[in-house]
Design a protein around this motif. Structure first.
Motif, short mmCIF file in Angstrom:
data_model
loop_
_atom_site.label_atom_id
_atom_site.label_comp_id
_atom_site.label_asym_id
_atom_site.label_seq_id
_atom_site.Cartn_x
_atom_site.Cartn_y
_atom_site.Cartn_z
N HIS A 23 44.82 24.41 14.54
CA HIS A 23 45.78 25.40 15.04
C HIS A 23 46.20 25.14 16.50
O HIS A 23 47.01 25.88 17.04
N VAL A 24 45.67 24.09 17.14
CA VAL A 24 46.00 23.79 18.53
C VAL A 24 47.05 22.68 18.57
O VAL A 24 46.88 21.63 17.97
N ALA A 25 48.13 22.94 19.26
CA ALA A 25 49.19 21.94 19.43
C ALA A 25 48.94 21.15 20.71
O ALA A 25 48.69 21.74 21.77
N PHE A 26 49.01 19.86 20.61
CA PHE A 26 48.84 18.98 21.76
C PHE A 26 50.23 18.53 22.21
O PHE A 26 50.91 17.81 21.49
N ILE A 27 50.65 18.98 23.41
CA ILE A 27 51.97 18.64 23.94
C ILE A 27 51.78 18.13 25.36
O ILE A 27 51.58 18.91 26.28
N PRO A 28 51.85 16.82 25.54
CA PRO A 28 51.68 16.26 26.89
C PRO A 28 52.79 16.72 27.84
O PRO A 28 53.93 16.92 27.41
N GLY A 29 52.44 16.86 29.10
CA GLY A 29 53.42 17.23 30.10
C GLY A 29 52.75 17.57 31.41
O GLY A 29 51.52 17.59 31.51
N HIS A 30 53.58 17.80 32.42
CA HIS A 30 53.04 18.20 33.71
C HIS A 30 54.14 18.76 34.59
O HIS A 30 55.32 18.49 34.39
N PRO A 31 53.73 19.51 35.63
CA PRO A 31 54.72 20.07 36.55
C PRO A 31 55.09 19.07 37.63
O PRO A 31 54.31 18.21 38.00
N ILE A 32 56.29 19.21 38.12
CA ILE A 32 56.72 18.50 39.32
C ILE A 32 56.69 19.56 40.43
O ILE A 32 57.69 20.13 40.80
N ALA A 33 55.50 19.86 40.84
CA ALA A 33 55.27 20.95 41.80
C ALA A 33 54.02 20.62 42.60
O ALA A 33 53.25 19.74 42.23
N GLY A 34 53.83 21.34 43.64
CA GLY A 34 52.62 21.18 44.42
C GLY A 34 52.89 20.63 45.80
O GLY A 34 54.04 20.47 46.22
N THR A 35 51.83 20.34 46.48
CA THR A 35 51.88 19.83 47.85
C THR A 35 50.95 18.62 47.92
O THR A 35 50.42 18.18 46.89
N GLU A 36 50.70 18.15 49.11
CA GLU A 36 49.76 17.04 49.28
C GLU A 36 48.32 17.50 49.06
O GLU A 36 47.41 16.69 48.96
N GLN A 37 48.09 18.80 48.97
CA GLN A 37 46.76 19.35 48.72
C GLN A 37 46.44 19.29 47.23
O GLN A 37 47.34 19.38 46.40
N SER A 38 45.18 19.15 46.89
CA SER A 38 44.76 19.06 45.49
C SER A 38 43.71 20.12 45.17
O SER A 38 43.04 20.63 46.06
N GLY A 39 43.58 20.40 43.90
CA GLY A 39 42.54 21.30 43.43
C GLY A 39 43.00 22.73 43.31
O GLY A 39 44.08 23.11 43.76
N PRO A 40 42.17 23.56 42.68
CA PRO A 40 42.53 24.96 42.43
C PRO A 40 42.85 25.75 43.69
O PRO A 40 43.72 26.61 43.68
N ARG A 41 42.20 25.46 44.79
CA ARG A 41 42.44 26.22 46.03
C ARG A 41 43.80 25.91 46.64
O ARG A 41 44.27 26.63 47.52
N ALA A 42 44.43 24.83 46.18
CA ALA A 42 45.75 24.46 46.71
C ALA A 42 46.87 25.21 45.98
O ALA A 42 48.03 25.13 46.37
#
Length: 171
Positions: A23-42
């Motif tokens: 029942h789980v659909a696998f759909i590859p993708g990603h955002p073009i968003a963010g900053t030079e910072q990484s991780g959840p706190r960013a």
């Protein structure tokens, strides 16, 4: 999730798919968003607003699942675009990967200058160089993985850029 149909990425997709419930659909993708910072706190609340979310659905992707996922990202303010993985990789190689590669190289070159010149680079740097240093502050491990996983497209674009740069140098 990497989003290419190349052999390494295809193996990753094939390694993931058997472990997903039906029942789980696998759909590859990603955002073009963010900053030079990484991780959840960013992260921040407006991270996806007005930003692209690129999806590279597989041939077997359920259109209803794709529509639901698109609606989810759009609810966060993202603009959703679907494309082939090959097109994605080439587009991102020129718009994202090459600029990061150039930034890392420019900052590395500046760091290797003699001390008196290096001090002047920092002292006299304007917005352009500051943008390079900001981009080059991105997580090097993440970018190593991106460069390795999109190697063919990055090398193709780097070759084109090198030819254009050589033409500029001759001019």
């Amino acid at each position: 999730i990497v989003t290419d149909t190349g052999s390494v990425k295809r193996m990753a997709i094939e390694a993931i798919a058997p472990h997903l419930p039906d029942h789980v659909a696998f759909i590859p993708g990603h955002p073009i968003a963010g900053t030079e910072q990484s991780g959840p706190r960013a992260g921040f609340a407006e991270l996806f607003e007005g930003r692209w979310w690129l999806m590279t659905p597989l041939a077997a992707t359920d259109p209803a699942a794709l529509a639901r996922l698109s609606a989810l990202w759009e609810s966060f303010g993202a603009r959703v675009e679907c494309m082939s993985a090959d097109h994605h990789d080439l587009a991102l190689a020129i718009t994202s990967h090459l600029p990061h590669l150039i930034a890392y190289t420019a900052v590395g070159t500046a760091a290797e200058l003699e001390e008196d010149t290096r001090n002047d680079v920092i002292r006299f740097s304007a917005g352009g160089f500051r943008d390079f240093t900001r981009v080059a502050a991105s997580d090097p491990a993440m970018w190593r993985d991106i460069f390795l996983n999109n190697r063919d497209s990055v090398l193709e674009i780097l070759q084109r850029f090198t030819e254009d740069l050589s033409a500029m140098q001759r001019a």
